[in-house]
Design an enzyme around this catalytic site. Structure first.
Site, mmCIF file in Angstrom:
data_model
loop_
_atom_site.group_PDB
_atom_site.id
_atom_site.type_symbol
_atom_site.label_atom_id
_atom_site.label_comp_id
_atom_site.label_asym_id
_atom_site.label_seq_id
_atom_site.Cartn_x
_atom_site.Cartn_y
_atom_site.Cartn_z
ATOM 1 N N ASN A 37 0.768 -1.292 -0.011
ATOM 2 C CA ASN A 37 -0.024 -0.082 0.029
ATOM 3 C C ASN A 37 0.850 1.089 0.008
ATOM 4 O O ASN A 37 1.586 1.438 0.980
ATOM 5 C CB ASN A 37 -0.847 0.004 1.242
ATOM 6 C CG ASN A 37 -2.093 0.757 0.864
ATOM 7 O OD1 ASN A 37 -2.256 1.588 0.239
ATOM 8 N ND2 ASN A 37 -3.049 0.730 2.019
ATOM 9 N N HIS A 122 -14.767 -5.856 9.754
ATOM 10 C CA HIS A 122 -14.349 -4.315 10.134
ATOM 11 C C HIS A 122 -15.501 -3.593 10.327
ATOM 12 O O HIS A 122 -16.473 -3.546 9.656
ATOM 13 C CB HIS A 122 -13.351 -3.753 9.101
ATOM 14 C CG HIS A 122 -12.111 -4.213 9.101
ATOM 15 N ND1 HIS A 122 -11.064 -3.198 8.867
ATOM 16 C CD2 HIS A 122 -11.473 -5.457 9.277
ATOM 17 C CE1 HIS A 122 -9.932 -3.956 8.894
ATOM 18 N NE2 HIS A 122 -10.010 -5.342 9.357
ATOM 19 N N ARG A 147 -13.869 -6.423 14.366
ATOM 20 C CA ARG A 147 -12.866 -5.489 14.659
ATOM 21 C C ARG A 147 -13.401 -4.151 14.902
ATOM 22 O O ARG A 147 -14.178 -3.795 13.804
ATOM 23 C CB ARG A 147 -11.584 -5.143 13.638
ATOM 24 C CG ARG A 147 -10.500 -4.454 14.093
ATOM 25 C CD ARG A 147 -9.635 -3.987 13.037
ATOM 26 N NE ARG A 147 -9.923 -2.902 12.250
ATOM 27 C CZ ARG A 147 -9.024 -2.288 11.560
ATOM 28 N NH1 ARG A 147 -7.828 -2.261 11.515
ATOM 29 N NH2 ARG A 147 -9.510 -1.067 10.928
ATOM 30 N N TYR A 159 -7.824 6.594 13.379
ATOM 31 C CA TYR A 159 -7.518 5.280 12.600
ATOM 32 C C TYR A 159 -8.418 4.512 12.186
ATOM 33 O O TYR A 159 -9.238 4.077 13.304
ATOM 34 C CB TYR A 159 -6.141 4.404 13.222
ATOM 35 C CG TYR A 159 -5.968 3.182 12.606
ATOM 36 C CD1 TYR A 159 -6.584 2.203 13.034
ATOM 37 C CD2 TYR A 159 -5.644 3.200 11.189
ATOM 38 C CE1 TYR A 159 -6.468 1.028 12.295
ATOM 39 C CE2 TYR A 159 -5.507 2.063 10.618
ATOM 40 C CZ TYR A 159 -6.236 1.020 11.089
ATOM 41 O OH TYR A 159 -5.887 -0.165 10.213
ATOM 42 N N ASP A 209 -7.593 -2.376 17.022
ATOM 43 C CA ASP A 209 -6.318 -2.296 16.379
ATOM 44 C C ASP A 209 -5.644 -0.922 16.759
ATOM 45 O O ASP A 209 -6.279 0.033 16.560
ATOM 46 C CB ASP A 209 -6.518 -2.251 14.744
ATOM 47 C CG ASP A 209 -5.071 -2.222 14.066
ATOM 48 O OD1 ASP A 209 -5.131 -2.888 12.943
ATOM 49 O OD2 ASP A 209 -3.986 -2.252 14.824
ATOM 50 N N HIS A 211 -2.863 0.105 16.207
ATOM 51 C CA HIS A 211 -1.930 0.799 15.073
ATOM 52 C C HIS A 211 -0.714 1.380 15.514
ATOM 53 O O HIS A 211 -0.489 2.382 15.069
ATOM 54 C CB HIS A 211 -2.836 1.586 14.236
ATOM 55 C CG HIS A 211 -2.792 1.206 12.815
ATOM 56 N ND1 HIS A 211 -2.002 1.902 11.770
ATOM 57 C CD2 HIS A 211 -2.976 0.132 12.095
ATOM 58 C CE1 HIS A 211 -2.088 1.555 10.408
ATOM 59 N NE2 HIS A 211 -2.808 0.212 10.895
ATOM 60 N N GLU A 235 -4.526 -5.265 18.988
ATOM 61 C CA GLU A 235 -3.456 -5.278 17.858
ATOM 62 C C GLU A 235 -2.646 -4.193 17.634
ATOM 63 O O GLU A 235 -2.898 -3.116 17.837
ATOM 64 C CB GLU A 235 -4.189 -5.477 16.566
ATOM 65 C CG GLU A 235 -3.326 -5.668 15.315
ATOM 66 C CD GLU A 235 -4.068 -5.743 13.756
ATOM 67 O OE1 GLU A 235 -5.273 -5.856 13.784
ATOM 68 O OE2 GLU A 235 -3.306 -5.629 12.957
ATOM 69 N N GLU A 261 1.680 -7.309 11.219
ATOM 70 C CA GLU A 261 1.278 -7.120 9.410
ATOM 71 C C GLU A 261 2.363 -6.254 9.033
ATOM 72 O O GLU A 261 2.330 -6.395 7.784
ATOM 73 C CB GLU A 261 -0.138 -6.351 9.669
ATOM 74 C CG GLU A 261 -0.082 -5.069 9.932
ATOM 75 C CD GLU A 261 -1.397 -4.261 9.979
ATOM 76 O OE1 GLU A 261 -2.313 -4.790 10.246
ATOM 77 O OE2 GLU A 261 -1.377 -3.232 9.389
ATOM 78 N N ARG A 282 0.414 -11.756 12.669
ATOM 79 C CA ARG A 282 -0.604 -11.078 11.856
ATOM 80 C C ARG A 282 0.086 -10.596 10.275
ATOM 81 O O ARG A 282 -0.341 -10.319 9.461
ATOM 82 C CB ARG A 282 -0.821 -9.686 11.963
ATOM 83 C CG ARG A 282 -1.664 -9.781 13.399
ATOM 84 C CD ARG A 282 -3.033 -9.844 12.961
ATOM 85 N NE ARG A 282 -3.475 -8.610 12.416
ATOM 86 C CZ ARG A 282 -4.359 -8.570 11.332
ATOM 87 N NH1 ARG A 282 -4.393 -9.747 10.526
ATOM 88 N NH2 ARG A 282 -4.671 -7.330 10.747
ATOM 89 N N ASP A 315 -5.693 -3.632 1.087
ATOM 90 C CA ASP A 315 -4.915 -3.640 0.406
ATOM 91 C C ASP A 315 -3.831 -4.991 -0.148
ATOM 92 O O ASP A 315 -2.590 -5.008 -0.372
ATOM 93 C CB ASP A 315 -3.652 -2.387 0.836
ATOM 94 C CG ASP A 315 -3.562 -2.541 2.504
ATOM 95 O OD1 ASP A 315 -4.535 -2.243 2.954
ATOM 96 O OD2 ASP A 315 -2.602 -2.971 2.889
ATOM 97 N N GLU A 338 -8.547 -12.311 8.705
ATOM 98 C CA GLU A 338 -9.008 -10.941 8.524
ATOM 99 C C GLU A 338 -9.701 -10.999 7.144
ATOM 100 O O GLU A 338 -9.396 -11.354 6.235
ATOM 101 C CB GLU A 338 -8.000 -9.885 8.647
ATOM 102 C CG GLU A 338 -8.320 -8.476 8.245
ATOM 103 C CD GLU A 338 -7.369 -7.434 8.536
ATOM 104 O OE1 GLU A 338 -6.334 -7.860 8.514
ATOM 105 O OE2 GLU A 338 -7.617 -6.307 8.569
ATOM 106 N N TRP A 401 1.667 5.972 12.758
ATOM 107 C CA TRP A 401 0.221 5.860 12.059
ATOM 108 C C TRP A 401 -0.182 4.344 12.350
ATOM 109 O O TRP A 401 0.500 3.268 11.937
ATOM 110 C CB TRP A 401 0.353 6.226 10.471
ATOM 111 C CG TRP A 401 -0.944 6.020 10.009
ATOM 112 C CD1 TRP A 401 -2.095 6.913 10.045
ATOM 113 C CD2 TRP A 401 -1.506 4.936 9.388
ATOM 114 N NE1 TRP A 401 -3.143 6.605 9.533
ATOM 115 C CE2 TRP A 401 -2.990 5.372 8.949
ATOM 116 C CE3 TRP A 401 -0.969 3.867 8.834
ATOM 117 C CZ2 TRP A 401 -3.772 4.572 8.050
ATOM 118 C CZ3 TRP A 401 -1.732 2.985 7.899
ATOM 119 C CH2 TRP A 401 -3.058 3.719 7.564
#
Ligand code: CS2
Ligand code: MG
Length: 401
Positions: A37, A122, A147, A159, A209, A211, A235, A261, A282, A315, A338, A401
């Site tokens: 992404n 989500h 989530r 986020y 999450d 993030h 997460e 991730e 992840r 993505d 997910e 982020w």
């Protein structure tokens, strides 16, 4: 069977995807996902300019040797660009092997270990009311794990929250900017979980999450504050470049932890896994060196009873999702998959044979990965520069982020 030619296609049916097409001397064609992404062109160039010349003439059946050739043979190992490129080659070669054998990839990997693959969806909202409506919408699709992401009062859309469908990359070569305040977030989130448990009871698995936005001790505080609401996991509580930082979180809370991730190699887990500092891995097939790379990581985690939770955002292309579902079908240490759900327009280019119903995936029976890629349709959706946002604290300091 030799690799005769290769194409790298960057297209944008609603968002950018990078697809590798390998064509063999036997006429069998394999496809792989190399989407990263906001850095799609970097991976496309790595593939076109550096990897494809190494592939032409190679025996397409030699998946392991090709993986090692592209990993060890290029000197500059690991990293998201390199491992996404290797992932695409790996997926395409497994696709070719399956098509040649007339078998779906999960049969090549060892056959089914389960009939269904549980997924989580989500849900998001600018406020709790919108979030609750979004959770109801996921429940209506059959998800029993969701989530949940919510805007924090006074901080705009945080986020995972956006108008309409959530797509993290925004059009434009320069990132948009978001604002973050950890104190407000830490004070607010427990009230959201209180409300969600009141609305949905204890049965629904709630995931969240963070993030990468907290320090380890702030993550420990959040874990403690949310324990009473029994989250399925929290997460990316903190950035895990310093894997040891998870020791501090583990000392203070029993909330299950998920991370990885942004990880693309087994080396990224060399502290987290043996010290059992996480509960879910992840990494994505598309970002961790393909089926070959990710299976190694999951096997490593399984020794420490750590489960898979393969990354499945919008993505990751349907090719990467299909590869994940084949691995989910087989791997004993499966945890959950997910499923952020692509927009319908994506199926104009990618058509996958896996099925989703009642909150679960079922793998397709088609040979190979079970995905067709329509090159003509892809040409109707040219690449458009898009960037992930940058996050700043209220005083302007750049934050994770
Ligand atoms: C998120 C991702 O799905 C998730 O867990 O962390 O959607 C992430 O924001 C994107 O993959 C970034 O491109
Ligand atoms: Mg995430």
């Amino acid at each position: 069977m030799r690799i005769e030619s290769a194409d790298v296609v960057v297209c944008n049916p609603g968002r950018n995807f990078v697809t590798l097409i390998l064509r063999t001397s036997d006429g069998v064609v394999g496809i792989g996902d190399a989407t990263l992404n906001g850095r799609e062109l970097a991976v496309a160039s790595y593939l076109k300019d550096h990897v494809v010349p190494m592939l032409i003439g190679r025996d397409a059946s030699r998946i392991e040797d090709t993986w090692q050739y592209l990993y060890r043979g290029v000197y500059w190992r690991r990293g998201p660009i390199t491992m996404a490129a290797i992932a695409a080659v790996d997926m395409a070669l497994w696709d070719i092997k399956g098509k040649s054998a007339g078998m779906p990839v999960h049969e090549l990997l060892g056959g089914r270990s389960r009939e269904t693959i549980r997924a989580y969806g989500h849900a998001h909202g600018r406020d709790v009311e919108e979030l609750i409506d979004s959770v109801h919408a996921r429940r209506a699709q059959g998800f029993d794990a969701v989530r949940v992401q919510v805007g924090v009062p006074g901080m705009g859309n945080g986020y995972g929250v956006a108008e309409g469908r959530y797509e993290p990359a925004r059009l434009g070569g320069v990132p948009s900017e978001e604002v973050w305040d950890t104190g407000r977030y830490l004070r607010y989130l427990p009230t959201v979980f209180e409300r969600l448990r009141g609305e949905f009871g204890d049965e629904l698995d709630l995931l969240h999450d963070v993030h990468h936005r907290l320090t380890p001790i702030q993550a420990a505080q959040l874990g403690r504050a949310l324990e009473q609401y029994r989250p399925f996991w929290l997460e990316d509580m903190t950035t895990a470049e310093n894997q040891e930082s998870f020791r501090l979180i583990r000392e203070h809370t029993t909330v299950p932890l998920a991370t990885g991730e942004t990880f693309n190699s087994i080396v990224d887990y060399l502290t987290l896994v043996p010290e059992q500092l996480i509960d879910y891995i992840r990494s994505a097939v598309t970002h961790a060196g393909g089926l070959t790379g990710l299976r190694r990581i999951l096997d490593f985690g399984a020794v420490y009873q750590i489960k898979s939770a393969i990354h499945g955002p919008t993505d990751i292309s349907p090719i990467g999702m299909a590869a994940a579902i084949h691995l989910d079908t087989v791997h004993h240490a499966f945890g959950i998959q997910e499923y952020m759900q692509h927009d319908a327009i994506v199926s104009e280019v990618f058509r996958a044979d896996f099925a989703f119903a009642d909150g679960c995936f079922r793998p397709g029976a088609g040979a190979g990965l079970g995905v067709t890629f329509d090159e003509e349709a892809a040409a109707r959706f040219p690449y458009a520069a898009a960037s992930l946002p940058v996050n700043r604290l209220l005083d302007g300091t750049v934050h994770d982020w």
